[in-house]
Design a protein around this motif. Structure first.
Motif, PDB file in Angstrom:
ATOM      1  N   SER A 185      76.209  49.899  11.191  1.00  0.00           N
ATOM      2  CA  SER A 185      75.264  50.814  11.746  1.00  0.00           C
ATOM      3  C   SER A 185      74.437  51.581  10.620  1.00  0.00           C
ATOM      4  O   SER A 185      73.364  51.872  10.730  1.00  0.00           O
ATOM      5  CB  SER A 185      75.801  51.696  12.775  1.00  0.00           C
ATOM      6  N   ARG A 186      75.121  52.007   9.612  1.00  0.00           N
ATOM      7  CA  ARG A 186      74.677  52.912   8.583  1.00  0.00           C
ATOM      8  C   ARG A 186      74.046  52.127   7.511  1.00  0.00           C
ATOM      9  O   ARG A 186      73.005  52.562   7.010  1.00  0.00           O
ATOM     10  CB  ARG A 186      75.994  53.674   7.898  1.00  0.00           C
ATOM     11  N   PHE A 187      74.679  50.978   6.994  1.00  0.00           N
ATOM     12  CA  PHE A 187      74.080  50.162   5.835  1.00  0.00           C
ATOM     13  C   PHE A 187      73.680  48.654   6.142  1.00  0.00           C
ATOM     14  O   PHE A 187      73.220  48.046   5.236  1.00  0.00           O
ATOM     15  CB  PHE A 187      75.033  50.267   4.920  1.00  0.00           C
ATOM     16  N   LYS A 188      73.784  48.380   7.417  1.00  0.00           N
ATOM     17  CA  LYS A 188      73.552  47.034   7.940  1.00  0.00           C
ATOM     18  C   LYS A 188      74.344  46.026   6.922  1.00  0.00           C
ATOM     19  O   LYS A 188      73.702  45.050   6.782  1.00  0.00           O
ATOM     20  CB  LYS A 188      72.009  46.727   7.491  1.00  0.00           C
ATOM     21  N   ILE A 189      75.608  46.366   7.053  1.00  0.00           N
ATOM     22  CA  ILE A 189      76.674  45.410   6.444  1.00  0.00           C
ATOM     23  C   ILE A 189      77.547  45.087   7.062  1.00  0.00           C
ATOM     24  O   ILE A 189      78.302  45.859   7.750  1.00  0.00           O
ATOM     25  CB  ILE A 189      77.201  46.238   4.994  1.00  0.00           C
ATOM     26  N   ASN A 190      77.801  43.369   7.018  1.00  0.00           N
ATOM     27  CA  ASN A 190      78.774  43.023   7.886  1.00  0.00           C
ATOM     28  C   ASN A 190      79.893  43.165   7.060  1.00  0.00           C
ATOM     29  O   ASN A 190      80.016  42.332   6.038  1.00  0.00           O
ATOM     30  CB  ASN A 190      78.590  41.700   8.576  1.00  0.00           C
ATOM     31  N   TYR A 191      81.071  43.883   7.288  1.00  0.00           N
ATOM     32  CA  TYR A 191      82.455  43.805   6.407  1.00  0.00           C
ATOM     33  C   TYR A 191      82.871  42.707   6.023  1.00  0.00           C
ATOM     34  O   TYR A 191      83.294  42.135   5.010  1.00  0.00           O
ATOM     35  CB  TYR A 191      83.300  44.954   6.949  1.00  0.00           C
ATOM     36  N   ASN A 192      83.245  41.987   7.220  1.00  0.00           N
ATOM     37  CA  ASN A 192      83.865  40.577   7.285  1.00  0.00           C
ATOM     38  C   ASN A 192      83.057  39.545   6.106  1.00  0.00           C
ATOM     39  O   ASN A 192      83.438  38.646   5.735  1.00  0.00           O
ATOM     40  CB  ASN A 192      83.836  40.025   8.635  1.00  0.00           C
ATOM     41  N   ASN A 193      81.680  39.850   5.930  1.00  0.00           N
ATOM     42  CA  ASN A 193      80.862  38.872   5.451  1.00  0.00           C
ATOM     43  C   ASN A 193      80.517  39.156   3.856  1.00  0.00           C
ATOM     44  O   ASN A 193      80.172  38.488   3.103  1.00  0.00           O
ATOM     45  CB  ASN A 193      79.532  38.587   6.041  1.00  0.00           C
ATOM     46  N   GLU A 194      81.178  40.516   3.422  1.00  0.00           N
ATOM     47  CA  GLU A 194      81.204  40.986   2.318  1.00  0.00           C
ATOM     48  C   GLU A 194      81.944  40.284   1.308  1.00  0.00           C
ATOM     49  O   GLU A 194      83.031  39.667   1.469  1.00  0.00           O
ATOM     50  CB  GLU A 194      81.602  42.437   2.416  1.00  0.00           C
ATOM     51  N   PRO A 195      81.438  40.193  -0.256  1.00  0.00           N
ATOM     52  CA  PRO A 195      82.315  39.327  -1.001  1.00  0.00           C
ATOM     53  C   PRO A 195      83.653  39.986  -1.059  1.00  0.00           C
ATOM     54  O   PRO A 195      83.694  41.348  -0.850  1.00  0.00           O
ATOM     55  CB  PRO A 195      81.284  39.645  -2.422  1.00  0.00           C
ATOM     56  N   GLU A 196      84.683  39.255  -1.571  1.00  0.00           N
ATOM     57  CA  GLU A 196      85.796  40.020  -1.731  1.00  0.00           C
ATOM     58  C   GLU A 196      85.884  40.939  -2.633  1.00  0.00           C
ATOM     59  O   GLU A 196      86.891  41.923  -2.674  1.00  0.00           O
ATOM     60  CB  GLU A 196      86.908  38.718  -2.343  1.00  0.00           C
ATOM     61  N   MET A 197      85.166  40.959  -3.683  1.00  0.00           N
ATOM     62  CA  MET A 197      85.293  42.093  -4.560  1.00  0.00           C
ATOM     63  C   MET A 197      84.793  43.313  -4.039  1.00  0.00           C
ATOM     64  O   MET A 197      85.471  44.582  -4.317  1.00  0.00           O
ATOM     65  CB  MET A 197      84.239  41.812  -5.979  1.00  0.00           C
ATOM     66  N   PHE A 198      83.747  43.269  -3.078  1.00  0.00           N
ATOM     67  CA  PHE A 198      83.499  44.600  -2.414  1.00  0.00           C
ATOM     68  C   PHE A 198      84.556  45.012  -1.415  1.00  0.00           C
ATOM     69  O   PHE A 198      84.605  46.265  -1.210  1.00  0.00           O
ATOM     70  CB  PHE A 198      82.086  44.427  -1.666  1.00  0.00           C
ATOM     71  N   LYS A 199      85.439  44.105  -0.978  1.00  0.00           N
ATOM     72  CA  LYS A 199      86.472  44.553   0.064  1.00  0.00           C
ATOM     73  C   LYS A 199      87.716  44.944  -0.581  1.00  0.00           C
ATOM     74  O   LYS A 199      88.501  45.840   0.054  1.00  0.00           O
ATOM     75  CB  LYS A 199      86.828  43.456   0.965  1.00  0.00           C
ATOM     76  N   LYS A 200      88.136  44.244  -1.684  1.00  0.00           N
ATOM     77  CA  LYS A 200      89.322  44.302  -2.232  1.00  0.00           C
ATOM     78  C   LYS A 200      89.286  45.047  -3.615  1.00  0.00           C
ATOM     79  O   LYS A 200      90.538  45.109  -4.203  1.00  0.00           O
ATOM     80  CB  LYS A 200      90.176  43.078  -2.242  1.00  0.00           C
ATOM     81  N   GLY A 201      88.314  44.928  -4.232  1.00  0.00           N
ATOM     82  CA  GLY A 201      88.084  45.579  -5.451  1.00  0.00           C
ATOM     83  C   GLY A 201      88.511  44.564  -6.428  1.00  0.00           C
ATOM     84  O   GLY A 201      88.475  43.209  -6.224  1.00  0.00           O
ATOM     85  N   SER A 202      88.976  44.857  -7.639  1.00  0.00           N
ATOM     86  CA  SER A 202      88.953  43.806  -8.883  1.00  0.00           C
ATOM     87  C   SER A 202      90.324  44.170  -9.563  1.00  0.00           C
ATOM     88  O   SER A 202      90.719  45.315  -9.764  1.00  0.00           O
ATOM     89  CB  SER A 202      88.010  43.883 -10.010  1.00  0.00           C
ATOM     90  N   ILE A 203      91.285  42.954  -9.657  1.00  0.00           N
ATOM     91  CA  ILE A 203      92.552  43.210 -10.467  1.00  0.00           C
ATOM     92  C   ILE A 203      92.232  42.299 -11.729  1.00  0.00           C
ATOM     93  O   ILE A 203      91.691  41.138 -11.866  1.00  0.00           O
ATOM     94  CB  ILE A 203      93.624  42.523  -9.729  1.00  0.00           C
ATOM     95  N   VAL A 204      92.589  42.842 -12.805  1.00  0.00           N
ATOM     96  CA  VAL A 204      92.689  42.393 -14.224  1.00  0.00           C
ATOM     97  C   VAL A 204      94.136  42.032 -14.633  1.00  0.00           C
ATOM     98  O   VAL A 204      95.022  42.958 -14.645  1.00  0.00           O
ATOM     99  CB  VAL A 204      91.943  42.874 -15.266  1.00  0.00           C
ATOM    100  N   PHE A 205      94.176  40.876 -15.119  1.00  0.00           N
ATOM    101  CA  PHE A 205      95.840  40.590 -15.516  1.00  0.00           C
ATOM    102  C   PHE A 205      95.768  39.276 -16.469  1.00  0.00           C
ATOM    103  O   PHE A 205      94.860  38.390 -16.350  1.00  0.00           O
ATOM    104  CB  PHE A 205      96.827  40.194 -14.320  1.00  0.00           C
TER     105      PHE A 205
END
Length: 284
Positions: A185-205
């Motif tokens: 409603s605020r940003f017209k973003i469907n969370y489930n369709n967002e790239p994994e980086m936007f939902k889970k962040g980034s892990i470096v190893f």
């Protein structure tokens, strides 16, 4: 000059030693990044270029400093984890924090033209601050990492334009479905369709061959160490070379669940993993 009359000023230096036999986390944050986002017109609530730049700078830090076991980033922050058995030159907060902050900032500025080729940097330049925290157990460390990943949704809300108080008021008492509705409603973003980086962040190893989850218990082994084992110089050098040869990767996976850690025992054990073809793991 040694033993000069001015040498007394050294007495004003205060010790800032970090606790031994603990996991050291150096967390950095962008300074004044709200204004910077506006200045360079970052897309809200996420700008892929800006996040890719953060990840590239973090990857450079992990590659440059072999004592780092893992790093996690979301928005304008990154946490770098030193294994408790790391043979650090100095376990001093100021030393580690300044090393991480300066290395990250230098790479961030250097790599900026790669991700923003049409937007040259201008003063004030991007800067970061940092702090060091010690965690005594693997569970403490994992809870910290889980907290940062769970906080990634909060970052989405904040980057959408809400400050801390507004975000807290908006999210108070909401369920997962409510949060998804807020994003839409605020940003017209469907969370489930967002790239994994936007939902889970980034892990470096450092990436090695994945292990079978039931073949070990790296967490228990790491916590069972009363004191980190002292390696011989030759063995330490061998491990350092193996880490240098390992591929440093940036992934966007669930680090709250056990599976990530169970399949990558080298992160908690502090020992390089098995060489070979590293395979990607699909998580939901």
């Amino acid at each position: 000059m040694a033993n000069s009359k001015f040498e007394y000023v050294r007495n004003f230096e205060q010790p800032d030693a970090l606790l031994p036999n603990t996991w050291i986390v150096v967390r950095i944050d962008g300074r004044g990044f709200t204004k910077m986002c506006a200045k360079y017109e970052f897309e809200k609530p996420n700008d892929r270029r800006a996040l890719d730049l953060m990840n590239a700078a973090a990857k450079a830090v992990v590659t440059d400093i072999p004592e780092i076991a893992i790093a996690y980033g979301v928005s304008d922050e990154y946490s770098f984890v030193f294994h408790k058995s790391s043979n650090l030159f100095e376990r001093r907060a100021s030393k580690l924090v300044t090393t991480i902050v300066s290395t990250f900032t230098a790479n961030y500025v250097y790599l900026w033209p790669t991700y923003f080729p049409d937007t040259p940097l201008s003063f004030p330049l991007p800067t970061f601050d940092g702090r060091a925290v010690c965690y005594p157990t693997v569970q403490n460390l994992r809870d910290y990492m889980s907290w940062r990943q769970a906080d990634s949704f909060w970052k989405l809300i904040q980057l959408g334009g809400l400050d801390n108080k507004e975000a807290e008021k908006t999210l108070a008492g909401t369920l997962a479905a409510d949060k998804n509705e807020i994003l839409f409603s605020r940003f017209k973003i469907n969370y489930n369709n967002e790239p994994e980086m936007f939902k889970k962040g980034s892990i470096v190893f450092r990436d090695y061959e994945l292990a079978e989850p039931s073949s070990h218990d790296a967490a228990a082994a790491a916590d069972a160490l009363a004191e980190p084992a002292v390696q011989s110089k030759s063995q330490a050098e061998k491990d350092k070379k193996r880490r240098a040869k390992a591929k440093v990767v940036v992934e966007h996976l669930d680090i709250i669940k056990d599976e990530f850690w169970d399949r990558r025992p080298w992160i908690l054990s502090g020992k390089p993993g098995q060489p070979g073809k590293a395979s990607k793991e699909i998580q939901t």
